[in-house]
Write an enzyme that holds these catalytic residues in place. Structure first.
Site, PDB file in Angstrom:
ATOM      1  N   HIS A  99     -28.473  29.628  21.730  1.00  0.00           N
ATOM      2  CA  HIS A  99     -28.929  30.520  20.665  1.00  0.00           C
ATOM      3  C   HIS A  99     -29.345  29.490  19.789  1.00  0.00           C
ATOM      4  CE1 HIS A  99     -29.163  33.540  17.587  1.00  0.00           C
ATOM      5  NE2 HIS A  99     -28.311  33.103  16.879  1.00  0.00           N
ATOM      6  N   ASP A 100     -28.868  28.269  19.264  1.00  0.00           N
ATOM      7  CA  ASP A 100     -29.379  27.358  18.342  1.00  0.00           C
ATOM      8  C   ASP A 100     -30.450  26.976  18.473  1.00  0.00           C
ATOM      9  OD1 ASP A 100     -27.518  27.462  16.192  1.00  0.00           O
ATOM     10  OD2 ASP A 100     -26.308  25.878  17.006  1.00  0.00           O
TER      11      ASP A 100
ATOM     12  N   ASP B 172     -29.633  31.644  25.748  1.00  0.00           N
ATOM     13  CA  ASP B 172     -28.853  32.408  24.609  1.00  0.00           C
ATOM     14  C   ASP B 172     -27.836  33.435  25.028  1.00  0.00           C
ATOM     15  OD1 ASP B 172     -28.142  33.612  22.226  1.00  0.00           O
ATOM     16  OD2 ASP B 172     -30.119  33.604  21.398  1.00  0.00           O
TER      17      ASP B 172
ATOM     18  N   ARG C 205     -15.901  28.518  12.680  1.00  0.00           N
ATOM     19  CA  ARG C 205     -17.151  27.883  13.218  1.00  0.00           C
ATOM     20  C   ARG C 205     -16.951  27.184  14.751  1.00  0.00           C
ATOM     21  NH1 ARG C 205     -22.611  28.308  11.740  1.00  0.00           N
ATOM     22  NH2 ARG C 205     -23.494  25.938  11.804  1.00  0.00           N
TER      23      ARG C 205
ATOM     24  N   SER D  90     -32.451  35.122  14.722  1.00  0.00           N
ATOM     25  CA  SER D  90     -31.046  35.556  14.510  1.00  0.00           C
ATOM     26  C   SER D  90     -30.826  36.354  13.479  1.00  0.00           C
ATOM     27  CB  SER D  90     -30.262  34.227  14.241  1.00  0.00           C
ATOM     28  OG  SER D  90     -28.841  34.511  14.535  1.00  0.00           O
TER      29      SER D  90
HETATM   30  C1  LIG Z   1     -28.733  20.245   4.934  1.00  0.00           C
HETATM   31  C2  LIG Z   1     -27.913  21.177   5.572  1.00  0.00           C
HETATM   32  O1  LIG Z   1     -26.713  21.456   5.796  1.00  0.00           O
HETATM   33  S1  LIG Z   1     -28.959  22.568   6.504  1.00  0.00           S
HETATM   34  C3  LIG Z   1     -28.834  23.839   5.538  1.00  0.00           C
HETATM   35  C4  LIG Z   1     -29.369  24.930   6.650  1.00  0.00           C
HETATM   36  N1  LIG Z   1     -28.494  25.166   7.737  1.00  0.00           N
HETATM   37  C5  LIG Z   1     -29.061  25.905   8.520  1.00  0.00           C
HETATM   38  O2  LIG Z   1     -30.112  26.576   8.304  1.00  0.00           O
HETATM   39  C6  LIG Z   1     -28.098  26.441   9.588  1.00  0.00           C
HETATM   40  C7  LIG Z   1     -28.702  25.810  10.878  1.00  0.00           C
HETATM   41  N2  LIG Z   1     -28.335  24.640  11.417  1.00  0.00           N
HETATM   42  C8  LIG Z   1     -27.485  24.519  12.351  1.00  0.00           C
HETATM   43  O3  LIG Z   1     -26.715  25.273  12.751  1.00  0.00           O
HETATM   44  C9  LIG Z   1     -27.579  22.978  13.015  1.00  0.00           C
HETATM   45  O4  LIG Z   1     -27.968  22.143  11.923  1.00  0.00           O
HETATM   46  C10 LIG Z   1     -28.611  22.657  14.016  1.00  0.00           C
HETATM   47  C11 LIG Z   1     -28.131  23.860  15.243  1.00  0.00           C
HETATM   48  C12 LIG Z   1     -29.780  22.857  13.809  1.00  0.00           C
HETATM   49  C13 LIG Z   1     -28.223  21.482  14.494  1.00  0.00           C
HETATM   50  O5  LIG Z   1     -26.796  21.407  14.894  1.00  0.00           O
HETATM   51  P1  LIG Z   1     -26.307  20.019  14.865  1.00  0.00           P
HETATM   52  O6  LIG Z   1     -24.802  19.950  14.430  1.00  0.00           O
HETATM   53  O7  LIG Z   1     -27.044  18.936  13.805  1.00  0.00           O
HETATM   54  O8  LIG Z   1     -26.309  19.341  16.296  1.00  0.00           O
HETATM   55  P2  LIG Z   1     -25.343  18.931  17.431  1.00  0.00           P
HETATM   56  O9  LIG Z   1     -24.674  20.067  17.952  1.00  0.00           O
HETATM   57  O10 LIG Z   1     -26.145  18.002  18.313  1.00  0.00           O
HETATM   58  O11 LIG Z   1     -24.288  17.895  16.767  1.00  0.00           O
HETATM   59  C14 LIG Z   1     -24.440  16.617  16.176  1.00  0.00           C
HETATM   60  C15 LIG Z   1     -23.495  16.223  15.069  1.00  0.00           C
HETATM   61  O12 LIG Z   1     -22.351  16.356  15.726  1.00  0.00           O
HETATM   62  C16 LIG Z   1     -21.724  14.919  16.070  1.00  0.00           C
HETATM   63  N3  LIG Z   1     -20.925  14.769  17.049  1.00  0.00           N
HETATM   64  C17 LIG Z   1     -21.554  14.899  18.403  1.00  0.00           C
HETATM   65  N4  LIG Z   1     -20.426  14.709  19.375  1.00  0.00           N
HETATM   66  C18 LIG Z   1     -19.452  14.692  18.690  1.00  0.00           C
HETATM   67  C19 LIG Z   1     -17.854  14.390  19.175  1.00  0.00           C
HETATM   68  N5  LIG Z   1     -17.828  14.417  20.412  1.00  0.00           N
HETATM   69  N6  LIG Z   1     -16.994  14.263  18.118  1.00  0.00           N
HETATM   70  C20 LIG Z   1     -17.375  14.391  16.785  1.00  0.00           C
HETATM   71  N7  LIG Z   1     -18.799  14.449  16.299  1.00  0.00           N
HETATM   72  C21 LIG Z   1     -19.690  14.658  17.343  1.00  0.00           C
HETATM   73  C22 LIG Z   1     -22.982  14.081  15.718  1.00  0.00           C
HETATM   74  O13 LIG Z   1     -22.598  12.753  15.376  1.00  0.00           O
HETATM   75  C23 LIG Z   1     -23.855  14.878  14.832  1.00  0.00           C
HETATM   76  O14 LIG Z   1     -23.127  14.539  13.380  1.00  0.00           O
HETATM   77  P3  LIG Z   1     -24.184  14.869  12.191  1.00  0.00           P
HETATM   78  O15 LIG Z   1     -24.640  16.296  12.211  1.00  0.00           O
HETATM   79  O16 LIG Z   1     -23.132  14.573  11.068  1.00  0.00           O
HETATM   80  O17 LIG Z   1     -25.344  13.831  12.385  1.00  0.00           O
HETATM   81  N1  LIG Z   2     -26.519  27.840  13.722  1.00  0.00           N
HETATM   82  C1  LIG Z   2     -26.955  29.050  13.088  1.00  0.00           C
HETATM   83  C2  LIG Z   2     -26.463  30.124  14.127  1.00  0.00           C
HETATM   84  C3  LIG Z   2     -26.599  31.522  13.332  1.00  0.00           C
HETATM   85  O1  LIG Z   2     -27.835  31.916  13.819  1.00  0.00           O
HETATM   86  C4  LIG Z   2     -26.580  29.256  11.533  1.00  0.00           C
HETATM   87  O2  LIG Z   2     -25.389  28.582  11.290  1.00  0.00           O
HETATM   88  O3  LIG Z   2     -26.887  29.990  10.884  1.00  0.00           O
END
Ligand SMILES: CC(=O)SCCNC(=O)CCNC(=O)[C@H](O)C(C)(C)COP(=O)(O)OP(=O)(O)OC[C@H]1O[C@@H](n2cnc3c(N)ncnc32)[C@H](O)[C@@H]1OP(=O)(O)O
Ligand SMILES: N[C@@H](CCO)C(=O)O
Length: 346
Positions: free
Chosen positions: A318-319, A289, A201, A135
């Site tokens: 994309h994720d 994606d 977001r 990305s």
């Molecule tokens: C420590 C840090 O914060 S990481 C810092 C670095 N971050 C990055 O590099 C950003 C990139 N990372 C991301 O964008 C994300 O973490 C990803 C793409 C890897 C994964 O996305 P996630 O949000 O974890 O996955 P997903 O879409 O399955 O959502 C799961 C979350 O939504 C919650 N959820 C799911 N459905 C629902 C709903 N209907 N209503 C409310 N909450 C919900 C789950 O309980 C879970 O919560 P949690 O994250 O507190 O455990």
């Molecule tokens: N989930 C990613 C998407 C952008 O590539 C982020 O938050 O950085």
């Protein structure tokens, strides 16, 4: 991982005319550089990521992963404009002794790459074995491979493009409009634009995932539901989750940074720029994606001379580049295998 800081003591001039004094980069490393500098893996992170690559890409980086500190020196730098230790809008501007907030200058992908290159020189790194990013991270990696083609031996880019698309810019603009619509936006306060960031977001999630992701994960079990839908609480949850670790000023800055990406700017053409990449390159696309569609990675592949291309499937759109680490690790393994085979043939 070990956290380090690098401060540049001269003025850092930016591509669009601004400048930063006392630019600080926060970066994290694992492992040690070997004698001939042949084990350096440089990672570029995405929009809201940070330098702790073993946390957000744990399937690729860690003790038992394909890139591991026993064999490799792994480095990832938090980008300028972010909020994980490098200079960003909430940092103190040394010229005013106050946070920058809305006076933070515009930063391009080329500025980020220039800052990475400053750190590289400071660390006396002359050769990167593998430069990898997805990305926004892939945009940086491509720009670095174009501007310094002899620096890296291998380049791995995932879910990225050669120029940010009108579609991608429109998504980013919609998110900035959401931030702008927040009456607190523009206040000299770290919380300014918080509700706007939640909405931003929520919009972004629609581009990071797709119809099938929501169908699979957010469908109601009960047909009688008429409000308080799962999909609704999910959107708000994801917005608040980002707010708990990010801020609207950094988001504003970095979404503009992404829009600035264009390998062809000031060069003959995008195609020529890609053609100048010398690294042995692997391009990875994710078929679901919708933000960086595979047509963009196929285009990149067409114009890099020494390249392999892999498409992976994912429910996550994309994720998928963050989630599908097993598939990506498999693709990387076959990339290196193919390269070694080629060497034998030659
Ligand atoms: C420590 C840090 O914060 S990481 C810092 C670095 N971050 C990055 O590099 C950003 C990139 N990372 C991301 O964008 C994300 O973490 C990803 C793409 C890897 C994964 O996305 P996630 O949000 O974890 O996955 P997903 O879409 O399955 O959502 C799961 C979350 O939504 C919650 N959820 C799911 N459905 C629902 C709903 N209907 N209503 C409310 N909450 C919900 C789950 O309980 C879970 O919560 P949690 O994250 O507190 O455990
Ligand atoms: N989930 C990613 C998407 C952008 O590539 C982020 O938050 O950085």
């Amino acid at each position: 991982m070990q956290e380090h800081f690098f401060t540049y003591n001269k003025k850092f001039n930016l591509e669009l005319g601004g400048e930063l004094n006392g630019l600080t980069l926060s970066y994290q490393t694992m492992g040690s550089i070997n004698e001939d500098q042949s084990n350096i893996i440089w990672v570029c992170h995405a929009l809201t990521g940070n330098a702790e690559v073993s946390d957000w890409w744990s399937g690729l980086f860690g003790d038992t992963a394909i890139f591991n500190p026993k064999e490799h020196f792994i480095i990832c730098v938090n980008v300028i404009g972010s909020c994980y230790g490098s200079t960003g809008p909430l940092s103190i501007n040394p010229d005013t002794n106050e946070p920058y907030y809305d006076t933070f200058p515009a930063v391009t992908i080329r500025d980020i790459v220039a800052s990475l290159d400053l750190l590289r020189k400071e660390l006396k790194i002359d050769k990167i074995n593998t430069l990898i990013g997805g990305s926004l991270g892939g945009q940086q990696a491509l720009e670095w491979a174009v501007s310094n083609p002899d620096l890296m031996e291998n380049l791995i880019i995932c879910a990225t493009n050669a120029k940010h698309s009108p579609w991608g810019i429109a998504f980013n603009e919609s998110q900035r409009l959401a931030i702008q619509a927040d009456p607190t936006w523009g206040k000299r306060d770290p919380q300014a634009g918080s509700r706007g960031l939640i909405a931003a977001r929520s919009i972004a999630m629609l581009s990071y995932r797709n119809y099938s992701t929501y169908e699979k994960t957010q469908s109601e079990d009960n047909e009688s539901v008429t409000d308080n839908f799962k999909a609704s609480s999910y959107q708000e949850y994801q917005g608040k989750k980002l707010l708990s670790r990010f801020n609207a000023y950094s988001y504003w800055t970095l979404s503009n940074t992404m829009d600035s990406h264009n390998l062809g700017r000031g060069r003959k053409s995008i195609e020529e720029a890609l053609n100048g990449i010398k690294a042995y390159t692997q391009v990875i696309g994710i078929t679901s994606d919708v933000l960086f569609p595979v047509s963009e990675q196929r285009f990149i592949t067409q114009h890099i001379p020494n390249v392999t291309y892999e498409e992976i499937t994912s429910l996550y759109g994309h994720d998928g580049f963050l989630v599908e680490t097993q598939k990506i690790a498999g693709a990387i393994q076959s990339f290196f295998k193919q390269k070694n085979k080629k060497k034998i043939i030659i």
